[in-house]
Design an enzyme around this catalytic site. Structure first.
Site, PDB file in Angstrom:
ATOM      1  N   ARG A 157       0.035  14.691  12.574  1.00 29.75           N
ATOM      2  CA  ARG A 157       0.535  14.469  11.220  1.00 29.75           C
ATOM      3  C   ARG A 157       0.812  15.770  10.451  1.00 29.75           C
ATOM      4  O   ARG A 157       0.229  16.052   9.417  1.00 29.75           O
ATOM      5  CB  ARG A 157      -0.418  13.599  10.419  1.00 29.75           C
ATOM      6  CG  ARG A 157      -0.916  12.361  11.099  1.00 29.75           C
ATOM      7  CD  ARG A 157       0.151  11.311  11.345  1.00 29.75           C
ATOM      8  NE  ARG A 157       0.693  10.731  10.138  1.00 29.75           N
ATOM      9  CZ  ARG A 157       0.123   9.717   9.452  1.00 29.75           C
ATOM     10  NH1 ARG A 157      -1.011   9.229   9.868  1.00 29.75           N
ATOM     11  NH2 ARG A 157       0.708   9.229   8.362  1.00 29.75           N
TER      12      ARG A 157
ATOM     13  N   CYS B  55      -4.956  12.569  12.158  1.00 31.30           N
ATOM     14  CA  CYS B  55      -5.711  11.310  12.132  1.00 31.30           C
ATOM     15  C   CYS B  55      -5.605  10.706  13.521  1.00 31.30           C
ATOM     16  O   CYS B  55      -5.046  11.303  14.442  1.00 31.30           O
ATOM     17  CB  CYS B  55      -5.148  10.377  11.058  1.00 31.30           C
ATOM     18  SG  CYS B  55      -3.579   9.681  11.526  1.00 31.30           S
TER      19      CYS B  55
ATOM     20  N   ASP C 165       4.711   0.865  11.862  1.00 31.54           N
ATOM     21  CA  ASP C 165       3.500   0.228  11.318  1.00 31.54           C
ATOM     22  C   ASP C 165       3.355  -1.220  11.745  1.00 31.54           C
ATOM     23  O   ASP C 165       2.338  -1.843  11.479  1.00 31.54           O
ATOM     24  CB  ASP C 165       3.507   0.293   9.785  1.00 31.54           C
ATOM     25  CG  ASP C 165       3.280   1.700   9.289  1.00 31.54           C
ATOM     26  OD1 ASP C 165       3.437   1.936   8.084  1.00 31.54           O
ATOM     27  OD2 ASP C 165       2.969   2.581  10.123  1.00 31.54           O
TER      28      ASP C 165
ATOM     29  N   ARG D 259      -8.602  -0.332   4.182  1.00 33.90           N
ATOM     30  CA  ARG D 259      -7.665   0.643   3.607  1.00 33.90           C
ATOM     31  C   ARG D 259      -6.299   0.008   3.353  1.00 33.90           C
ATOM     32  O   ARG D 259      -5.536   0.488   2.525  1.00 33.90           O
ATOM     33  CB  ARG D 259      -7.476   1.818   4.565  1.00 33.90           C
ATOM     34  CG  ARG D 259      -8.759   2.508   4.914  1.00 33.90           C
ATOM     35  CD  ARG D 259      -8.509   3.782   5.651  1.00 33.90           C
ATOM     36  NE  ARG D 259      -7.577   4.641   4.910  1.00 33.90           N
ATOM     37  CZ  ARG D 259      -7.295   5.874   5.272  1.00 33.90           C
ATOM     38  NH1 ARG D 259      -7.857   6.397   6.350  1.00 33.90           N
ATOM     39  NH2 ARG D 259      -6.454   6.610   4.582  1.00 33.90           N
TER      40      ARG D 259
ATOM     41  N   LYS E 190       0.844  -1.212   0.000  1.00 33.34           N
ATOM     42  CA  LYS E 190       0.000   0.000   0.000  1.00 33.34           C
ATOM     43  C   LYS E 190       0.871   1.249   0.000  1.00 33.34           C
ATOM     44  O   LYS E 190       0.662   2.168  -0.795  1.00 33.34           O
ATOM     45  CB  LYS E 190      -0.891   0.004   1.230  1.00 33.34           C
ATOM     46  CG  LYS E 190      -1.547   1.359   1.514  1.00 33.34           C
ATOM     47  CD  LYS E 190      -2.415   1.379   2.750  1.00 33.34           C
ATOM     48  CE  LYS E 190      -1.670   1.633   4.007  1.00 33.34           C
ATOM     49  NZ  LYS E 190      -1.389   3.046   4.337  1.00 33.34           N
ATOM     50  N   ASN E 191       1.872   1.287   0.892  1.00 35.59           N
ATOM     51  CA  ASN E 191       2.635   2.527   1.066  1.00 35.59           C
ATOM     52  C   ASN E 191       3.649   2.763  -0.037  1.00 35.59           C
ATOM     53  O   ASN E 191       4.220   3.843  -0.135  1.00 35.59           O
ATOM     54  CB  ASN E 191       3.300   2.555   2.444  1.00 35.59           C
ATOM     55  CG  ASN E 191       2.265   2.743   3.543  1.00 35.59           C
ATOM     56  OD1 ASN E 191       1.105   3.046   3.241  1.00 35.59           O
ATOM     57  ND2 ASN E 191       2.657   2.519   4.776  1.00 35.59           N
TER      58      ASN E 191
HETATM   59  C1  EPZ Z   1       4.245   7.118   6.148  1.00 29.87           C
HETATM   60  O1  EPZ Z   1       3.488   8.160   6.740  1.00 29.87           O
HETATM   61  C2  EPZ Z   1       3.313   5.919   6.071  1.00 29.87           C
HETATM   62  N1  EPZ Z   1       2.169   6.229   5.216  1.00 29.87           N
HETATM   63  C3  EPZ Z   1       2.825   5.543   7.473  1.00 29.87           C
HETATM   64  O2  EPZ Z   1       2.039   4.356   7.359  1.00 29.87           O
HETATM   65  C4  EPZ Z   1       4.048   5.231   8.343  1.00 29.87           C
HETATM   66  O3  EPZ Z   1       3.608   4.981   9.659  1.00 29.87           O
HETATM   67  C5  EPZ Z   1       5.012   6.425   8.340  1.00 29.87           C
HETATM   68  O4  EPZ Z   1       5.374   6.769   6.976  1.00 29.87           O
HETATM   69  C6  EPZ Z   1       6.297   6.118   9.101  1.00 29.87           C
HETATM   70  O5  EPZ Z   1       6.933   5.015   8.543  1.00 29.87           O
HETATM   71  C7  EPZ Z   1       2.309   6.154   3.874  1.00 29.87           C
HETATM   72  O6  EPZ Z   1       3.377   5.846   3.353  1.00 29.87           O
HETATM   73  C8  EPZ Z   1       1.105   6.474   3.057  1.00 29.87           C
HETATM   74  P1  EPZ Z   1       6.408  10.408   8.247  1.00 29.87           P
HETATM   75  P2  EPZ Z   1       4.098   9.674   6.764  1.00 29.87           P
HETATM   76  O7  EPZ Z   1       6.364  11.667   7.475  1.00 29.87           O
HETATM   77  O8  EPZ Z   1       4.902   9.900   5.531  1.00 29.87           O
HETATM   78  C9  EPZ Z   1       6.587  13.734  11.616  1.00 29.87           C
HETATM   79  C10 EPZ Z   1       0.174   2.977   7.705  1.00 29.87           C
HETATM   80  O9  EPZ Z   1      -0.309   2.473   8.731  1.00 29.87           O
HETATM   81  N2  EPZ Z   1       6.448  14.680  10.516  1.00 29.87           N
HETATM   82  O10 EPZ Z   1       7.580   9.485   8.057  1.00 29.87           O
HETATM   83  O11 EPZ Z   1       3.010  10.600   7.075  1.00 29.87           O
HETATM   84  C11 EPZ Z   1       5.330  12.906  11.818  1.00 29.87           C
HETATM   85  O12 EPZ Z   1       4.402  13.593  12.636  1.00 29.87           O
HETATM   86  C12 EPZ Z   1       0.642   4.421   7.709  1.00 29.87           C
HETATM   87  O13 EPZ Z   1       0.339   2.364   6.615  1.00 29.87           O
HETATM   88  C13 EPZ Z   1       6.581  16.052  10.781  1.00 29.87           C
HETATM   89  O14 EPZ Z   1       6.798  16.458  11.915  1.00 29.87           O
HETATM   90  O15 EPZ Z   1       5.078   9.577   8.016  1.00 29.87           O
HETATM   91  C14 EPZ Z   1       5.858  11.671  12.480  1.00 29.87           C
HETATM   92  O16 EPZ Z   1       6.034  11.925  13.860  1.00 29.87           O
HETATM   93  C15 EPZ Z   1       0.398   5.087   9.065  1.00 29.87           C
HETATM   94  N3  EPZ Z   1       6.453  16.924   9.758  1.00 29.87           N
HETATM   95  C16 EPZ Z   1       7.230  11.483  11.847  1.00 29.87           C
HETATM   96  O17 EPZ Z   1       7.579  12.766  11.287  1.00 29.87           O
HETATM   97  C17 EPZ Z   1       6.224  16.513   8.465  1.00 29.87           C
HETATM   98  O18 EPZ Z   1       6.158  17.351   7.561  1.00 29.87           O
HETATM   99  C18 EPZ Z   1       7.270  10.449  10.735  1.00 29.87           C
HETATM  100  O19 EPZ Z   1       6.245  10.779   9.808  1.00 29.87           O
HETATM  101  C19 EPZ Z   1       6.091  15.124   8.226  1.00 29.87           C
HETATM  102  C20 EPZ Z   1       6.214  14.227   9.260  1.00 29.87           C
END
Ligand code: EPZ
Length: 427
Positions: free
Chosen positions: A128, A123, A313, A405, A22-23
């Protein structure tokens, strides 16, 4: 709303096909925006999020067609073509349904020189933010403004020049948006502390197949030499390491032995290490990745971390498995601030978990009992399914749209492995 009913106590055994990730799919789909030629993606999982993304791309004038999928097949082939864009706006009512919609920002900016995308909002697992997405794009020359709940991004005339950005924390999505913006820049871009998840590598591999020039693939430093245009490609989505890990936990908690067909062992090292520490036998076989219970489960202590660390995840699913371990496990969630929504539901099934802040102590119990439980977010929902498979009696998981999802044909796959699982409609 549908429910999934599980009658626990059955050992899972047999072979289950691992679906496309998915990701990975959610960052490969928007690459269609980067060229006016056809992009064909194979092994796309049948998931609600993929359908939502397809619908979003259609809003921009991207044509999409699904080929050759018999109802019994897992996965689909989708051909997308953005011959010309009829809109550069991703509206609130679509983005709010699926946060990953933000991943159109970078490619839209690269292709059209502008993009207006609704702020995705938070969410269940956290607020996020997308500040790192925006800072990276600004470092590459974009002009970003926030107005009325939307991000409005513009590239200078002539296109994004590119630049250098160092991520203060690892962000998968922000790395993806930055990559998709940089490939068509007029100059060279460098990302430091970039995410190294296998899904990022899959994105880089597709972009290179489309004609992009990227150095450092798989490392935390990516150098992207912009090119004037990209061409179409045909690409196979990588297997879903999180789905595979989820079924591995299900096999282990039921005392079973399951072969995960198509799982890629190099994507799953941290999960395999955790399972091995828990006393589970994991072996690469010709048929795939064999996961077999091997005596009682042992407790595990770990923290989630960006790849190659233990995936956030996978935290909820591992926790469900460890509810039945002989001893106390300590799990620390370092990525998201609210990713223990599954704890109260697992405790209602008789688990003994004490979650405070980022750390959860999982005291193993002899047995857990089936119950009515509520799905809250995708991975928390899967942890309830895993617990239900080992629980005495019947577990009814409500609001299973969360599961749809991220898990392709979940109940069919569990029945394939001998689980007593059925989905019933209405609520
Ligand atoms: C991706 O989300 C995945 N989703 C998530 O999977 C996964 O948990 C996550 O990466 C971490 O591996 C998809 O790929 C669609 P991040 P993403 O940006 O990109 C902070 C699932 O269950 N952050 O790596 O949104 C954020 O709050 C989903 O399949 C900022 O502060 O995750 C978090 O604490 C859930 N500012 C950390 O970084 C930003 O601009 C990591 O988030 C972006 C992120």
């Amino acid at each position: 709303m549908d429910k999934i009913i599980i009658r626990g106590g059955r050992r899972l055994s047999g072979t289950v096909p691992v679906s496309g990730a998915k990701n990975a799919a959610l960052t490969l789909l928007p690459c269609a925006l980067l060229t006016d030629e056809p992009l064909t993606l194979r092994n796309l999982p049948r998931l609600a999020d993929i359908d939502s993304f397809q619908h979003l791309l259609n809003q921009f004038g991207v044509s999409t067609s699904i080929a050759g999928a018999r109802p019994e097949d897992f996965g689909r082939v989708m051909t997308l073509q953005a011959t010309r864009l009829t809109s550069t706006v991703a509206p609130y009512d679509l983005v709010r349904k699926m946060r990953a919609s933000i991943l159109v920002l970078g490619p839209m900016l690269a292709r059209a020189g502008e993009a207006t995308v609704s702020l995705p909002g938070g969410c269940a697992i956290g607020n996020r933010p997308i500040d790192l997405h925006l800072k990276a794009l600004e470092a590459f020359g974009a002009v970003i403004e926030l107005a009325a709940g939307y991000v409005r991004a513009h590239a200078p005339d002539g296109g994004l020049p590119g630049g250098v950005y160092t991520f203060p924390v690892v962000s998968v999505g922000a790395t993806e948006n930055a990559l998709m913006a940089a490939v068509l820049a007029t100059g060279t871009s460098t990302l430091h502390n970039a995410a190294r998840e296998p899904e990022i590598v899959d994105l880089c591999n597709l972009l290179v197949a489309m004609g992009a020039q990227i150095e450092g693939i798989g490392t935390s430093q990516l150098v992207i030499h912009g090119v004037p245009r990209l061409h179409g490609a045909t690409y196979m989505v990588m297997p879903d390491r999180i789905e595979a890990g989820s079924y591995a936990c299900a096999a282990a908690i039921t005392g079973g032995d399951v072969t995960l067909a198509g799982a890629r062992i190099e994507d799953m090292a941290a999960t395999i290490q955790a399972l091995t520490e828990a006393g589970v036998h994991v072996e690469q076989t010709r048929g795939g990745l064999l996961v077999a219970a091997n005596g009682p489960l042992r407790p595990v202590t770990l923290s989630t971390a960006p790849f190659p660390g233990f995936a956030t995840d996978m935290q909820a699913q591992l926790m469900a498995m460890l509810c039945m371990a002989k001893g106390s496990s300590v799990l620390t969630e370092t990525i998201f601030e609210n990713r223990y929504m599954h704890v109260p539901e697992l405790n209602r099934m008789g688990a003994n978990i004490d979650a405070k802040g980022r750390t959860a102590i999982v005291h193993g119990v002899e047995r857990i009992a089936g119950a009515d439980v509520m799905a809250t977010d995708l991975r928390a929902s899967m942890s309830l399914i895993i617990a239900g498979l080992a629980a005495e009696g019947e577990t009814r998981v409500h609001r299973v749209y969360h599961l749809d999802r991220g898990y392709e044909r979940l109940e069919e796959k569990l029945v394939l492995l001998g689980g007593d699982v059925e989905r019933i409609g209405g609520d």
